[in-house]
Design a protein around this motif. Structure first.
Motif, PDB file in Angstrom:
ATOM      1  N   SER A  73       0.869  -1.177   0.000  1.00 14.36           N
ATOM      2  CA  SER A  73       0.000   0.000   0.000  1.00 14.36           C
ATOM      3  C   SER A  73       0.909   1.232   0.000  1.00 14.36           C
ATOM      4  CB  SER A  73      -0.939  -0.049   1.219  1.00 14.36           C
ATOM      5  OG  SER A  73      -1.985   0.877   1.109  1.00 14.36           O
ATOM      6  N   HIS A  74       0.582   2.225   0.786  1.00 14.19           N
ATOM      7  CA  HIS A  74       1.373   3.467   0.799  1.00 14.19           C
ATOM      8  C   HIS A  74       1.556   3.943   2.227  1.00 14.19           C
ATOM      9  CE1 HIS A  74      -2.271   5.999   1.575  1.00 14.19           C
ATOM     10  NE2 HIS A  74      -2.877   5.006   0.953  1.00 14.19           N
ATOM     11  N   LEU A  75       2.533   4.820   2.431  1.00  7.71           N
ATOM     12  CA  LEU A  75       2.806   5.348   3.766  1.00  7.71           C
ATOM     13  C   LEU A  75       2.469   6.828   3.896  1.00  7.71           C
ATOM     14  CD1 LEU A  75       6.169   3.453   4.449  1.00  7.71           C
ATOM     15  CD2 LEU A  75       3.976   3.080   5.613  1.00  7.71           C
ATOM     16  N   TYR A  84      -4.611   4.914   9.611  1.00  6.67           N
ATOM     17  CA  TYR A  84      -4.781   3.581   9.022  1.00  6.67           C
ATOM     18  C   TYR A  84      -4.688   3.564   7.495  1.00  6.67           C
ATOM     19  CZ  TYR A  84      -6.327   2.494  13.714  1.00  6.67           C
ATOM     20  OH  TYR A  84      -6.372   2.335  15.068  1.00  6.67           O
ATOM     21  N   ASP A  85      -5.135   4.661   6.852  1.00  5.45           N
ATOM     22  CA  ASP A  85      -5.181   4.732   5.391  1.00  5.45           C
ATOM     23  C   ASP A  85      -3.767   4.652   4.825  1.00  5.45           C
ATOM     24  OD1 ASP A  85      -5.305   5.473   2.733  1.00  5.45           O
ATOM     25  OD2 ASP A  85      -6.605   7.209   3.063  1.00  5.45           O
ATOM     26  N   GLY A  86      -3.419   3.497   4.276  1.00  2.00           N
ATOM     27  CA  GLY A  86      -2.070   3.281   3.743  1.00  2.00           C
ATOM     28  C   GLY A  86      -1.246   2.413   4.679  1.00  2.00           C
ATOM     29  N   PRO A  87      -0.820   2.974   5.841  1.00  4.23           N
ATOM     30  CA  PRO A  87       0.041   2.181   6.733  1.00  4.23           C
ATOM     31  C   PRO A  87      -0.565   0.848   7.166  1.00  4.23           C
ATOM     32  CG  PRO A  87       0.192   4.492   7.324  1.00  4.23           C
ATOM     33  CD  PRO A  87      -0.877   4.391   6.252  1.00  4.23           C
ATOM     34  N   GLU A 118       3.556   8.775  -2.669  1.00  3.67           N
ATOM     35  CA  GLU A 118       2.602   9.883  -2.913  1.00  3.67           C
ATOM     36  C   GLU A 118       1.269   9.372  -3.461  1.00  3.67           C
ATOM     37  OE1 GLU A 118       2.616  12.950  -2.010  1.00  3.67           O
ATOM     38  OE2 GLU A 118       1.916  14.359  -3.529  1.00  3.67           O
ATOM     39  N   GLU A 119       0.677   8.379  -2.772  1.00  4.36           N
ATOM     40  CA  GLU A 119      -0.604   7.838  -3.235  1.00  4.36           C
ATOM     41  C   GLU A 119      -1.709   8.862  -3.107  1.00  4.36           C
ATOM     42  OE1 GLU A 119      -4.507   5.862  -3.054  1.00  4.36           O
ATOM     43  OE2 GLU A 119      -3.541   7.034  -1.488  1.00  4.36           O
ATOM     44  N   GLU A 120      -1.655   9.671  -2.048  1.00  2.13           N
ATOM     45  CA  GLU A 120      -2.744  10.626  -1.807  1.00  2.13           C
ATOM     46  C   GLU A 120      -2.627  11.880  -2.668  1.00  2.13           C
ATOM     47  OE1 GLU A 120      -5.214   9.802  -0.195  1.00  2.13           O
ATOM     48  OE2 GLU A 120      -4.700   8.458   1.447  1.00  2.13           O
ATOM     49  N   GLY A 121      -1.457  12.117  -3.237  1.00  2.00           N
ATOM     50  CA  GLY A 121      -1.285  13.379  -3.965  1.00  2.00           C
ATOM     51  C   GLY A 121      -1.341  14.586  -3.050  1.00  2.00           C
ATOM     52  N   LEU A 184      -4.337  -4.474   0.927  1.00  2.00           N
ATOM     53  CA  LEU A 184      -5.242  -4.416   2.086  1.00  2.00           C
ATOM     54  C   LEU A 184      -5.363  -2.957   2.502  1.00  2.00           C
ATOM     55  CD1 LEU A 184      -5.487  -6.631   5.203  1.00  2.00           C
ATOM     56  CD2 LEU A 184      -5.083  -4.178   5.504  1.00  2.00           C
ATOM     57  N   HIS A 185      -6.578  -2.543   2.864  1.00  2.00           N
ATOM     58  CA  HIS A 185      -6.813  -1.131   3.174  1.00  2.00           C
ATOM     59  C   HIS A 185      -7.921  -1.016   4.205  1.00  2.00           C
ATOM     60  CE1 HIS A 185      -7.202   3.183   2.366  1.00  2.00           C
ATOM     61  NE2 HIS A 185      -6.086   3.092   1.688  1.00  2.00           N
ATOM     62  N   VAL A 186      -7.828  -0.007   5.062  1.00  2.00           N
ATOM     63  CA  VAL A 186      -8.961   0.280   5.953  1.00  2.00           C
ATOM     64  C   VAL A 186     -10.139   0.706   5.075  1.00  2.00           C
ATOM     65  CG1 VAL A 186      -8.375   2.732   6.324  1.00  2.00           C
ATOM     66  CG2 VAL A 186      -9.659   1.470   8.073  1.00  2.00           C
ATOM     67  N   GLY A 347     -10.093   6.096  -4.336  1.00  2.00           N
ATOM     68  CA  GLY A 347      -9.086   5.633  -5.288  1.00  2.00           C
ATOM     69  C   GLY A 347      -7.927   4.953  -4.577  1.00  2.00           C
ATOM     70  N   HIS A 348      -7.206   4.084  -5.278  1.00  2.21           N
ATOM     71  CA  HIS A 348      -6.082   3.344  -4.691  1.00  2.21           C
ATOM     72  C   HIS A 348      -5.070   3.007  -5.783  1.00  2.21           C
ATOM     73  CE1 HIS A 348      -8.272   2.746  -0.959  1.00  2.21           C
ATOM     74  NE2 HIS A 348      -9.317   2.423  -1.680  1.00  2.21           N
ATOM     75  N   ASP A 349      -3.814   2.752  -5.373  1.00  6.03           N
ATOM     76  CA  ASP A 349      -2.822   2.243  -6.330  1.00  6.03           C
ATOM     77  C   ASP A 349      -3.333   0.961  -6.983  1.00  6.03           C
ATOM     78  OD1 ASP A 349      -0.701   4.207  -5.969  1.00  6.03           O
ATOM     79  OD2 ASP A 349      -0.438   3.347  -3.979  1.00  6.03           O
TER      80      ASP A 349
HETATM   81 ZN   LIG Z   1      -5.020   4.773   0.929  1.00  8.51          ZN
END
Ligand SMILES: [Zn+2]
Length: 399
Positions: A73-75, A84-87, A118-121, A184-186, A347-349
Motif C-alpha cells: 500500500s502506501h505510507l 490507518y489509510d495506507g500504513p 505519494e498515493e494521496e497526492g 489491504l486497506h482500511v 481511489g487506490h494504487d
Molecule cells: Zn489509501
C-alpha cells in the motif's frame, strides 16, 4: 507483533498538531522517516529491500522475479489524515509474512511487499503518483514539473531523496514483476459495519478525478474599491462550490467536493487577484462523472463572466471506473470463507494497477466510517483479522 501494534511504532511520525491526525507526504521528512522504518522492519524479517526508479519500495521474500505475488500500500497521508489509510496495508503485509513463516509456508512464487510513493497526492496534487508513473498513466515530463505548495518541484524532491528524476516514468521491469497485486486497506465507509463483517473484498472503484479551476480577476483594496468597480474572483469561486453540490445531487451516486481553495494574495483586506479551487468529482461511470464536471464548469464560466473574471480548468488527474478482476475477487472471497464483496468511492494504487494486472483489495472494517480525517479507526481485533486474511490470500496465490 500485530498490525495494530506496528502502527503504534510509527504513531509519532508526521503527527500534525495543527490539523490533528497525520501529515505525511511523498518524499517529505516524515514520509522518508517511514520509508526508513519500513526498510528496517523488512530487513529485520530477512527481506531484501530495493527502491525502484519511481520511488516504489520493494521488499522481497526470496529472490526477486517476474510474475510475483505482490501486496502492499502506501505510507503517505492526506493533510491531517488518519493512522490507518495506507500504513495498515503495509503493517498487515509485514505481519502476514510473520504469520506465513510461523505456519512454515514456503512461497512457490516470488513474493514482495510494495510501498508506493505519494498515493494521496497530498504534496504534488496527483493521486497515485508512483503507480501512475510506473504504469505510464502519467507523463514523466509533466510529473517532473509538478510543484508542492512551497514551490519545490517533484524533480527536486526525488533528487533530494536520492532518486534520479531523469529516470522517473514507465518501468517495464517492475511491471513484469507483478503477477498479481493485492492491497489491504482500511475501509473508507460503513459498508462492513452494516454487513457485520471484519474483512471484505473490493468489487469496484468509482470513476474519479481532480480538476483545478483558476479564476482571475483584479486585485484591489477591500475598502476603497466600490462594489461596482470590482472584478472579484472569490465570487465565481463561491458559485463553483454551490454548483458542485447542485450538480452532484442531480446524478444518483455522484459526489463532488471542494476541499481546497487558495486565494492569492490571501489578505483579509484585499480583493484577491486570483483564486484557485480544486474540485474532486466521482460517479459510477465515466459518462456520469464527466457530466457532473461539465455542469460545474459551465456554472463556473457563467459566474466568472458575470463578475468580469476569467476561469481556466485543468484536469490534474482522472481514473475511470475500476472493476476488480471478478475471478480473483471470487477466489479470494471463497478463500476467506465467504467474505462479502463491496464497492468503494475511494481511489487506490490497486485501481491503477488493475488496468494491467489481476488485482484485488481487502478492506478492514472501520467503525467510524470516517477516513481522510483523524477519526478514521479500526479495532485491533479487526486489524488482526485483516492480517490473517491477507496471509491466507498470499498463501493461496503464492502456493
Ligand atoms: Zn489509501
Amino acid at each position: 507483533m500485530t498490525a495494530a501494534g506496528l502502527l503504534g511504532d510509527i504513531a509519532g511520525v508526521g503527527a500534525d498538531p495543527r490539523r490533528g491526525g497525520f501529515s505525511r507526504h511523498g518524499f517529505d521528512r516524515s514520509e522518508l522517516e517511514l520509508r526508513e522504518w519500513f526498510r528496517a522492519s523488512a530487513v529485520a524479517r530477512g527481506l531484501d529491500v530495493e527502491t525502484d526508479r519511481n520511488g516504489t519500495m520493494w521488499a522481497w521474500w526470496g529472490p526477486p522475479g517476474d510474475d510475483a505475488v505482490v501486496t502492499g500500500s502506501h505510507l503517505d497521508s492526506v493533510p491531517g489524515g488518519g493512522a490507518y489509510d495506507g500504513p495498515l496495508g503495509v503493517t498487515s503485509a509485514l505481519v502476514a509474512v510473520d504469520l506465513l513463516r510461523a505456519r512454515g509456508f514456503i512461497p512457490g512464487k516470488p513474493l514482495a511487499i510494495a510501498v508506493f510513493a505519494e498515493e494521496e497526492g497530498g504534496r504534488f496534487g496527483v493521486a497515485c503518483l508512483g503507480s501512475r508513473l510506473m504504469t505510464g498513466a502519467l507523463d514523466p515530463d509533466a510529473a517532473r514539473r509538478l510543484t508542492d505548495p512551497d514551490g519545490t518541484t517533484l524533480a527536486d524532491a526525488v533528487r533530494a531523496a536520492g532518486l534520479d528524476p531523469a529516470r522517473l516514468g514507465p518501468d517495464p521491469v517492475a511491471m513484469a514483476r507483478i503477477g498479481v497485486f493485492v492491497e489491504l486497506h482500511v475501509e473508507q465507509g460503513r459498508g462492513l459495519v452494516d454487513l457485520g463483517a471484519p474483512v471484505g473484498v473490493a468489487s469496484s472503484i468509482l470513476a474519479h478525478g481532480r480538476w483545478r479551476f483558476s479564476f482571475a480577476g483584479e486585485g484591489n483594496h477591500a475598502g476603497a474599491t466600490l462594489l461596482t468597480d470590482r472584478r472579484d474572483p472569490m465570487l465565481p469561486a463561491a458559485q463553483l462550490v454551490l454548483a458542485a453540490r447542485r450538480a452532484a445531487s442531480g446524478i444518483e451516486g455522484a459526489r463532488a467536493t471542494v476541499g481546497k481553495v487558495v486565494p492569492n494574495p490571501g489578505g483579509t483586506n484585499v480583493i484577491a487577484s486570483t483564486v484557485d479551487v480544486w474540485l474532486d468529482a466521482r460517479a459510477e461511470d465515466d459518462f456520469r462523472t464527466r457530466a457532473v464536471v461539465a455542469d460545474i464548469s459551465d456554472a463556473a464560466r457563467v459566474a466568472a463572466e458575470d463578475e468580469g473574471c476569467t476561469v481556466t480548468v485543468t484536469e490534474e488527474s482522472y481514473g475511470d471506473t475500476v472493476i476488480f478482476d471478478p475471478t480473483l475477487r471470487d477466489d479470494l472471497a471463497a478463500t476467506l470463507r465467504g467474505a462479502p464483496a463491496l464497492p468503494t468511492g475511494a481511489g487506490h494504487d490497486a485501481g491503477i494497477l488493475a488496468a494491467h494486472h489481476p488485482t484485488a483489495m481487502l478492506f478492514v472494517r472501520n467503525p467510524t466510517g470516517i477516513s481522510h480525517a483523524p477519526a478514521e479507526f479500526a479495532e485491533a481485533d479487526d486489524c488482526t483479522a485483516g492480517a490473517v486474511a491477507l496471509a491466507d490470500v498470499l498463501a493461496r496465490l503464492a502456493r
